[in-house]
Design a protein around this motif. Structure first.
Motif, PDB file in Angstrom:
ATOM      1  N   LYS A   1     -16.970   4.434  -3.534  1.00 32.79           N
ATOM      2  CA  LYS A   1     -16.077   5.320  -3.706  1.00 32.79           C
ATOM      3  C   LYS A   1     -15.110   5.869  -2.403  1.00 32.79           C
ATOM      4  CE  LYS A   1     -17.923   7.612  -7.718  1.00 32.79           C
ATOM      5  NZ  LYS A   1     -18.710   8.796  -8.280  1.00 32.79           N
ATOM      6  N   SER A   2     -15.846   5.943  -1.320  1.00 36.50           N
ATOM      7  CA  SER A   2     -15.224   6.197   0.088  1.00 36.50           C
ATOM      8  C   SER A   2     -14.244   5.259   0.557  1.00 36.50           C
ATOM      9  CB  SER A   2     -16.351   6.665   1.063  1.00 36.50           C
ATOM     10  OG  SER A   2     -17.100   5.661   1.460  1.00 36.50           O
ATOM     11  N   ILE A   3     -14.667   3.858   0.208  1.00 37.12           N
ATOM     12  CA  ILE A   3     -14.105   2.879   0.828  1.00 37.12           C
ATOM     13  C   ILE A   3     -12.645   2.806  -0.319  1.00 37.12           C
ATOM     14  CG2 ILE A   3     -13.916   0.498   0.751  1.00 37.12           C
ATOM     15  CD1 ILE A   3     -16.607   0.473   1.514  1.00 37.12           C
ATOM     16  N   ILE A   4     -12.953   2.898  -1.505  1.00 41.90           N
ATOM     17  CA  ILE A   4     -11.631   2.520  -2.272  1.00 41.90           C
ATOM     18  C   ILE A   4     -10.768   3.678  -2.565  1.00 41.90           C
ATOM     19  CG2 ILE A   4     -12.842   0.583  -3.497  1.00 41.90           C
ATOM     20  CD1 ILE A   4     -12.956   2.239  -5.727  1.00 41.90           C
ATOM     21  N   THR A   5     -10.880   4.925  -2.270  1.00 45.03           N
ATOM     22  CA  THR A   5     -10.129   5.716  -2.608  1.00 45.03           C
ATOM     23  C   THR A   5      -8.786   5.635  -2.070  1.00 45.03           C
ATOM     24  OG1 THR A   5     -12.142   7.294  -2.166  1.00 45.03           O
ATOM     25  CG2 THR A   5      -9.835   8.415  -2.059  1.00 45.03           C
ATOM     26  N   PHE A   6      -8.506   5.285  -0.932  1.00 41.69           N
ATOM     27  CA  PHE A   6      -6.907   4.993  -0.564  1.00 41.69           C
ATOM     28  C   PHE A   6      -6.382   4.008  -1.614  1.00 41.69           C
ATOM     29  CE2 PHE A   6      -4.204   2.102   1.358  1.00 41.69           C
ATOM     30  CZ  PHE A   6      -3.188   3.034   1.901  1.00 41.69           C
ATOM     31  N   TYR A   7      -7.095   2.936  -1.834  1.00 44.59           N
ATOM     32  CA  TYR A   7      -6.437   1.713  -2.643  1.00 44.59           C
ATOM     33  C   TYR A   7      -5.992   2.275  -4.222  1.00 44.59           C
ATOM     34  CZ  TYR A   7      -7.674  -1.040   1.137  1.00 44.59           C
ATOM     35  OH  TYR A   7      -7.788  -1.599   2.397  1.00 44.59           O
TER      36      TYR A   7
ATOM     37  N   ASP B   1       2.127   4.232  -6.708  1.00 50.94           N
ATOM     38  CA  ASP B   1       3.153   2.674  -7.106  1.00 50.94           C
ATOM     39  C   ASP B   1       3.210   3.029  -8.749  1.00 50.94           C
ATOM     40  OD1 ASP B   1       2.862   2.242  -4.785  1.00 50.94           O
ATOM     41  OD2 ASP B   1       1.569   0.338  -5.142  1.00 50.94           O
ATOM     42  N   GLU B   2       2.440   3.250  -9.672  1.00 56.15           N
ATOM     43  CA  GLU B   2       2.311   3.659 -11.015  1.00 56.15           C
ATOM     44  C   GLU B   2       3.391   4.636 -11.267  1.00 56.15           C
ATOM     45  OE1 GLU B   2      -1.295   3.578 -12.621  1.00 56.15           O
ATOM     46  OE2 GLU B   2      -1.683   1.678 -12.767  1.00 56.15           O
ATOM     47  N   GLU B   3       3.275   5.592 -10.608  1.00 54.54           N
ATOM     48  CA  GLU B   3       4.051   6.975 -10.798  1.00 54.54           C
ATOM     49  C   GLU B   3       5.600   6.667 -10.411  1.00 54.54           C
ATOM     50  OE1 GLU B   3       2.227   9.811  -8.511  1.00 54.54           O
ATOM     51  OE2 GLU B   3       0.449  10.417  -9.714  1.00 54.54           O
ATOM     52  N   GLU B   4       5.639   5.941  -9.255  1.00 56.56           N
ATOM     53  CA  GLU B   4       7.068   5.750  -8.740  1.00 56.56           C
ATOM     54  C   GLU B   4       7.760   4.889  -9.577  1.00 56.56           C
ATOM     55  OE1 GLU B   4       9.002   3.348  -5.015  1.00 56.56           O
ATOM     56  OE2 GLU B   4       7.241   4.528  -4.551  1.00 56.56           O
ATOM     57  N   GLU B   5       6.886   3.669 -10.405  1.00 59.36           N
ATOM     58  CA  GLU B   5       7.511   2.550 -11.059  1.00 59.36           C
ATOM     59  C   GLU B   5       7.969   3.484 -12.463  1.00 59.36           C
ATOM     60  OE1 GLU B   5       5.769  -0.705 -13.890  1.00 59.36           O
ATOM     61  OE2 GLU B   5       5.366  -0.802 -11.814  1.00 59.36           O
ATOM     62  N   ALA B   6       7.051   4.531 -13.034  1.00 59.42           N
ATOM     63  CA  ALA B   6       7.517   5.352 -14.217  1.00 59.42           C
ATOM     64  C   ALA B   6       8.724   6.066 -14.043  1.00 59.42           C
ATOM     65  CB  ALA B   6       6.325   6.214 -14.768  1.00 59.42           C
ATOM     66  N   LEU B   7       8.950   6.851 -12.859  1.00 55.47           N
ATOM     67  CA  LEU B   7       9.930   7.723 -12.355  1.00 55.47           C
ATOM     68  C   LEU B   7      11.311   6.447 -12.405  1.00 55.47           C
ATOM     69  CD1 LEU B   7      10.899  10.327 -11.685  1.00 55.47           C
ATOM     70  CD2 LEU B   7      10.503   9.885  -9.391  1.00 55.47           C
ATOM     71  N   CYS B   8      10.977   5.319 -11.986  1.00 56.84           N
ATOM     72  CA  CYS B   8      12.495   4.578 -11.825  1.00 56.84           C
ATOM     73  C   CYS B   8      12.900   4.244 -13.237  1.00 56.84           C
ATOM     74  CB  CYS B   8      11.968   3.243 -10.890  1.00 56.84           C
ATOM     75  SG  CYS B   8      12.043   3.719  -9.289  1.00 56.84           S
TER      76      CYS B   8
ATOM     77  N   GLN C   1      -5.593   5.529  -4.846  1.00 53.30           N
ATOM     78  CA  GLN C   1      -4.268   6.629  -4.934  1.00 53.30           C
ATOM     79  C   GLN C   1      -3.301   5.715  -4.803  1.00 53.30           C
ATOM     80  OE1 GLN C   1      -4.792   9.702  -5.255  1.00 53.30           O
ATOM     81  NE2 GLN C   1      -2.367   9.873  -5.041  1.00 53.30           N
ATOM     82  N   GLN C   2      -3.276   4.569  -3.854  1.00 54.84           N
ATOM     83  CA  GLN C   2      -1.972   3.733  -3.804  1.00 54.84           C
ATOM     84  C   GLN C   2      -1.512   3.279  -5.345  1.00 54.84           C
ATOM     85  OE1 GLN C   2      -0.331   3.610  -0.664  1.00 54.84           O
ATOM     86  NE2 GLN C   2       1.319   2.667  -2.019  1.00 54.84           N
ATOM     87  N   ILE C   3      -2.421   2.810  -6.119  1.00 57.68           N
ATOM     88  CA  ILE C   3      -2.094   2.267  -7.386  1.00 57.68           C
ATOM     89  C   ILE C   3      -1.599   3.370  -8.044  1.00 57.68           C
ATOM     90  CG2 ILE C   3      -2.965   1.593  -9.679  1.00 57.68           C
ATOM     91  CD1 ILE C   3      -2.803  -0.664  -7.506  1.00 57.68           C
TER      92      ILE C   3
ATOM     93  N   LEU D   1      -8.802  -7.096   0.661  1.00 54.78           N
ATOM     94  CA  LEU D   1      -7.698  -7.871   0.096  1.00 54.78           C
ATOM     95  C   LEU D   1      -7.232  -7.476  -1.001  1.00 54.78           C
ATOM     96  CD1 LEU D   1      -5.651 -10.323   0.300  1.00 54.78           C
ATOM     97  CD2 LEU D   1      -7.349 -11.542  -0.820  1.00 54.78           C
ATOM     98  N   GLN D   2      -5.793  -6.818  -1.222  1.00 54.45           N
ATOM     99  CA  GLN D   2      -5.443  -6.370  -2.468  1.00 54.45           C
ATOM    100  C   GLN D   2      -4.493  -7.064  -3.103  1.00 54.45           C
ATOM    101  OE1 GLN D   2      -3.866  -2.349  -2.167  1.00 54.45           O
ATOM    102  NE2 GLN D   2      -3.542  -2.213  -4.345  1.00 54.45           N
ATOM    103  N   GLU D   3      -4.686  -7.558  -4.362  1.00 50.48           N
ATOM    104  CA  GLU D   3      -3.698  -8.328  -5.074  1.00 50.48           C
ATOM    105  C   GLU D   3      -3.293  -7.527  -6.474  1.00 50.48           C
ATOM    106  OE1 GLU D   3      -5.848 -12.006  -5.395  1.00 50.48           O
ATOM    107  OE2 GLU D   3      -5.032 -12.850  -3.540  1.00 50.48           O
TER     108      GLU D   3
END
Length: 151
Positions: free
Chosen positions: A90-96, A103-110, A98-100, A13-15
């Motif tokens: 590490k192997s479990i959370i790598t995707f999450y 999202d942060e890069e996209e927010e900074a770009l916006c 990267q997603q963060i 669960l990601q919040e």
């Protein structure tokens, strides 16, 4: 020495920046000596990770493992020290993680785009003033007010 035999979260669960890995029977097991112990969710059943800092937040939680009638309890911080748990996490959370980052890069770009658009609007207002174009000046200042009100 403990080794992780299997570690699959029952669900995740990601919040925001927090990720919760919840474990259940048969999804988490360790090898102690030459014997396999199954995780039992008697006390704690989750690992909470801050994806921004990559820190585990519930290090003092107790995890319980069982083989037949034998049970051993171990705090999460100790389990991390004497096993290969970190590698599995590490192997479990790598995707999450990267997603963060994405999202942060996209927010900074916006934010950068909005900043540039405002600068351009200010330049257009200045040009309208220099040209003496009252109608364009009024339209652009109204637009600027609207932009600032929505952001």
């Amino acid at each position: 020495m403990l080794t992780i035999k299997m570690m699959k979260p029952f669900y995740t669960l990601q919040e925001g920046h927090d990720l919760k890995l919840v474990f259940a029977y048969q999804y988490f097991s360790v090898v102690k000596g030459k014997e396999v112990y199954q995780f039992i969710p008697v006390e704690s059943n989750e690992i909470r990770i801050n994806l921004k800092t990559k820190q585990i937040e519930n290090l003092t939680d107790i995890f319980v493992f069982q083989r037949g009638t034998r049970i051993f309890r171990i705090p999460l911080f100790q389990l991390m020290q004497i096993s290969d748990l970190v590698d599995h996490l590490k192997s479990i959370i790598t995707f999450y993680v990267q997603q963060i980052k994405t999202d942060e890069e996209e927010e900074a770009l916006c934010e950068e785009i909005l900043f540039l658009e405002r600068q351009n609007l200010h330049r257009l207002i200045d040009k309208a003033l220099l040209d003496g174009n009252k109608d364009l000046f009024m339209a652009l200042t109204d637009r600027l007010k609207l932009e600032e009100a929505t952001h």
